[in-house]
Design a protein around this motif. Structure first.
Motif, PDB file in Angstrom:
ATOM      1  N   ASN A 133       0.853  -1.187   0.000  1.00  0.00           N
ATOM      2  CA  ASN A 133       0.000   0.000   0.000  1.00  0.00           C
ATOM      3  C   ASN A 133       0.894   1.243   0.000  1.00  0.00           C
ATOM      4  OD1 ASN A 133      -2.136   1.711   0.095  1.00  0.00           O
ATOM      5  ND2 ASN A 133      -2.793   1.180   2.145  1.00  0.00           N
ATOM      6  N   ASP A 134       1.411   1.573  -1.190  1.00  0.00           N
ATOM      7  CA  ASP A 134       2.342   2.692  -1.294  1.00  0.00           C
ATOM      8  C   ASP A 134       1.801   3.858  -2.112  1.00  0.00           C
ATOM      9  OD1 ASP A 134       2.438   1.293  -3.680  1.00  0.00           O
ATOM     10  OD2 ASP A 134       4.595   1.489  -3.934  1.00  0.00           O
ATOM     11  N   ASN A 135       0.525   3.799  -2.487  1.00  0.00           N
ATOM     12  CA  ASN A 135      -0.082   4.892  -3.243  1.00  0.00           C
ATOM     13  C   ASN A 135      -1.319   5.406  -2.516  1.00  0.00           C
ATOM     14  OD1 ASN A 135       1.414   5.047  -5.871  1.00  0.00           O
ATOM     15  ND2 ASN A 135       0.929   2.875  -5.807  1.00  0.00           N
ATOM     16  N   PRO A 136      -1.397   6.707  -2.316  1.00  0.00           N
ATOM     17  CA  PRO A 136      -2.587   7.263  -1.672  1.00  0.00           C
ATOM     18  C   PRO A 136      -3.751   7.301  -2.661  1.00  0.00           C
ATOM     19  CG  PRO A 136      -1.159   9.027  -2.335  1.00  0.00           C
ATOM     20  CD  PRO A 136      -0.424   7.750  -2.639  1.00  0.00           C
ATOM     21  N   PRO A 137      -4.973   7.246  -2.156  1.00  0.00           N
ATOM     22  CA  PRO A 137      -6.111   7.419  -3.071  1.00  0.00           C
ATOM     23  C   PRO A 137      -6.115   8.836  -3.634  1.00  0.00           C
ATOM     24  CG  PRO A 137      -6.860   7.254  -0.792  1.00  0.00           C
ATOM     25  CD  PRO A 137      -5.392   7.033  -0.785  1.00  0.00           C
ATOM     26  N   ILE A 138      -6.557   8.944  -4.873  1.00  0.00           N
ATOM     27  CA  ILE A 138      -6.640  10.243  -5.548  1.00  0.00           C
ATOM     28  C   ILE A 138      -8.111  10.524  -5.822  1.00  0.00           C
ATOM     29  CG2 ILE A 138      -5.977  11.580  -7.589  1.00  0.00           C
ATOM     30  CD1 ILE A 138      -3.575  10.761  -5.933  1.00  0.00           C
ATOM     31  N   PHE A 139      -8.581  11.650  -5.321  1.00  0.00           N
ATOM     32  CA  PHE A 139      -9.966  12.044  -5.566  1.00  0.00           C
ATOM     33  C   PHE A 139     -10.053  12.760  -6.904  1.00  0.00           C
ATOM     34  CE2 PHE A 139     -10.067  11.171  -1.121  1.00  0.00           C
ATOM     35  CZ  PHE A 139     -11.335  10.657  -0.923  1.00  0.00           C
ATOM     36  N   ASP A 140     -11.046  12.361  -7.701  1.00  0.00           N
ATOM     37  CA  ASP A 140     -11.208  12.904  -9.043  1.00  0.00           C
ATOM     38  C   ASP A 140     -11.441  14.414  -9.042  1.00  0.00           C
ATOM     39  OD1 ASP A 140     -10.914  10.325  -9.932  1.00  0.00           O
ATOM     40  OD2 ASP A 140     -13.057   9.986 -10.163  1.00  0.00           O
ATOM     41  N   GLU A 141     -12.199  14.884  -8.092  1.00  0.00           N
ATOM     42  CA  GLU A 141     -12.489  16.313  -7.955  1.00  0.00           C
ATOM     43  C   GLU A 141     -12.311  16.653  -6.484  1.00  0.00           C
ATOM     44  OE1 GLU A 141     -16.418  17.045  -9.451  1.00  0.00           O
ATOM     45  OE2 GLU A 141     -16.051  15.862 -11.236  1.00  0.00           O
ATOM     46  N   GLY A 142     -12.419  17.882  -6.155  1.00  0.00           N
ATOM     47  CA  GLY A 142     -12.345  18.209  -4.740  1.00  0.00           C
ATOM     48  C   GLY A 142     -11.568  19.489  -4.540  1.00  0.00           C
ATOM     49  N   PRO A 143     -11.588  20.027  -3.368  1.00  0.00           N
ATOM     50  CA  PRO A 143     -12.229  19.417  -2.196  1.00  0.00           C
ATOM     51  C   PRO A 143     -13.752  19.402  -2.333  1.00  0.00           C
ATOM     52  CG  PRO A 143     -11.456  21.609  -1.658  1.00  0.00           C
ATOM     53  CD  PRO A 143     -10.990  21.315  -3.059  1.00  0.00           C
ATOM     54  N   TYR A 144     -14.349  18.466  -1.621  1.00  0.00           N
ATOM     55  CA  TYR A 144     -15.790  18.301  -1.674  1.00  0.00           C
ATOM     56  C   TYR A 144     -16.446  19.082  -0.546  1.00  0.00           C
ATOM     57  CZ  TYR A 144     -14.917  14.400  -4.841  1.00  0.00           C
ATOM     58  OH  TYR A 144     -14.530  13.634  -5.894  1.00  0.00           O
ATOM     59  N   SER A 145     -17.618  19.583  -0.829  1.00  0.00           N
ATOM     60  CA  SER A 145     -18.405  20.269   0.179  1.00  0.00           C
ATOM     61  C   SER A 145     -19.870  19.956  -0.109  1.00  0.00           C
ATOM     62  CB  SER A 145     -18.166  21.782   0.103  1.00  0.00           C
ATOM     63  OG  SER A 145     -18.976  22.433   1.057  1.00  0.00           O
ATOM     64  N   ALA A 146     -20.635  19.680   0.945  1.00  0.00           N
ATOM     65  CA  ALA A 146     -22.049  19.357   0.744  1.00  0.00           C
ATOM     66  C   ALA A 146     -22.856  19.924   1.896  1.00  0.00           C
ATOM     67  CB  ALA A 146     -22.245  17.851   0.671  1.00  0.00           C
ATOM     68  N   THR A 147     -24.121  20.151   1.619  1.00  0.00           N
ATOM     69  CA  THR A 147     -25.044  20.654   2.629  1.00  0.00           C
ATOM     70  C   THR A 147     -26.216  19.695   2.718  1.00  0.00           C
ATOM     71  OG1 THR A 147     -24.436  22.910   2.037  1.00  0.00           O
ATOM     72  CG2 THR A 147     -26.470  22.620   3.286  1.00  0.00           C
ATOM     73  N   VAL A 148     -26.628  19.378   3.946  1.00  0.00           N
ATOM     74  CA  VAL A 148     -27.786  18.506   4.158  1.00  0.00           C
ATOM     75  C   VAL A 148     -29.005  19.407   4.353  1.00  0.00           C
ATOM     76  CG1 VAL A 148     -28.808  16.741   5.627  1.00  0.00           C
ATOM     77  CG2 VAL A 148     -26.324  16.780   5.269  1.00  0.00           C
ATOM     78  N   PRO A 149     -30.024  19.211   3.513  1.00  0.00           N
ATOM     79  CA  PRO A 149     -31.233  20.033   3.691  1.00  0.00           C
ATOM     80  C   PRO A 149     -31.884  19.755   5.048  1.00  0.00           C
ATOM     81  CG  PRO A 149     -31.278  18.811   1.601  1.00  0.00           C
ATOM     82  CD  PRO A 149     -30.139  18.295   2.388  1.00  0.00           C
ATOM     83  N   GLU A 150     -32.391  20.795   5.673  1.00  0.00           N
ATOM     84  CA  GLU A 150     -33.088  20.629   6.940  1.00  0.00           C
ATOM     85  C   GLU A 150     -34.303  19.734   6.730  1.00  0.00           C
ATOM     86  OE1 GLU A 150     -34.990  23.383  10.492  1.00  0.00           O
ATOM     87  OE2 GLU A 150     -34.055  24.341   8.769  1.00  0.00           O
ATOM     88  N   MET A 151     -34.520  18.810   7.661  1.00  0.00           N
ATOM     89  CA  MET A 151     -35.647  17.872   7.647  1.00  0.00           C
ATOM     90  C   MET A 151     -35.565  16.900   6.451  1.00  0.00           C
ATOM     91  SD  MET A 151     -37.175  18.686  10.401  1.00  0.00           S
ATOM     92  CE  MET A 151     -38.710  17.798  10.310  1.00  0.00           C
ATOM     93  N   ALA A 152     -34.382  16.621   5.985  1.00  0.00           N
ATOM     94  CA  ALA A 152     -34.222  15.684   4.872  1.00  0.00           C
ATOM     95  C   ALA A 152     -34.684  14.304   5.304  1.00  0.00           C
ATOM     96  CB  ALA A 152     -32.767  15.628   4.431  1.00  0.00           C
ATOM     97  N   ASN A 153     -35.304  13.581   4.397  1.00  0.00           N
ATOM     98  CA  ASN A 153     -35.762  12.221   4.691  1.00  0.00           C
ATOM     99  C   ASN A 153     -34.572  11.290   4.909  1.00  0.00           C
ATOM    100  OD1 ASN A 153     -38.490  12.866   4.400  1.00  0.00           O
ATOM    101  ND2 ASN A 153     -38.389  12.552   2.174  1.00  0.00           N
ATOM    102  N   ILE A 154     -34.777  10.265   5.729  1.00  0.00           N
ATOM    103  CA  ILE A 154     -33.754   9.242   5.937  1.00  0.00           C
ATOM    104  C   ILE A 154     -33.450   8.607   4.590  1.00  0.00           C
ATOM    105  CG2 ILE A 154     -33.317   6.972   6.971  1.00  0.00           C
ATOM    106  CD1 ILE A 154     -34.920   7.902   9.394  1.00  0.00           C
ATOM    107  N   GLY A 155     -32.198   8.438   4.291  1.00  0.00           N
ATOM    108  CA  GLY A 155     -31.782   7.834   3.032  1.00  0.00           C
ATOM    109  C   GLY A 155     -31.535   8.831   1.921  1.00  0.00           C
TER     110      GLY A 155
END
Length: 137
Positions: free
Chosen positions: A73-95
């Motif tokens: 394990n000598d290679n770090p994972p590479i994220f395709d895009e980023g940095p990532y940021s997300a917002t959870v809507p208030e009262m969002a349904n489970i799932g």
């Protein structure tokens, strides 16, 4: 055929012979000269021959070797895009899907867990009942 009288000479040919791999011409012991990296080259094919030192003729059939380089394990994972940021809507349904991230790893996915990618929340875990999505490359 080696009588240990100094008349036998061992010769190595093939990929990396003389540079990556060297042979002790008196004993036939093969040594690696530098660290190997599977991402650089994953396999080497070599041929070792015991010859008569004076006549250069083979004393027996050559031996073929395939050296397969195991991954670490000598290679770090590479994220395709980023940095990532997300917002959870208030009262969002489970799932409710919040964000999808993707990463790749150059390590060998068929050997051990070197290329296994596991995503976890590092902050705010108490606000989520479970993290169920685990991805492998």
């Amino acid at each position: 055929m080696d009588r240990k009288d100094g008349r036998t000479k061992y010769v190595l040919r093939g990929e990396g012979a003389g540079s990556v791999f060297v042979i002790d011409e008196k004993t036939g012991n093969i040594h690696v000269t530098k660290p190997l990296d599977r991402e650089e080259k994953d396999e080497y094919r070599l041929i070792a021959t015991a010859t008569d030192r004076q006549t250069e003729r083979a004393l027996e059939p050559s031996s073929q070797f395939i050296i397969r380089v195991q991954d670490i394990n000598d290679n770090p994972p590479i994220f395709d895009e980023g940095p990532y940021s997300a917002t959870v809507p208030e009262m969002a349904n489970i799932g409710t899907s919040i964000i999808q991230v993707t990463a790749t790893d150059a390590d060998d996915p068929t050997y051990g867990n070197s290329a296994r990618l596991v995503y976890t929340l590092v902050q705010g875990q108490q606000y989520f009942s479970q993290l169920t999505k685990r991805m492998q490359q």
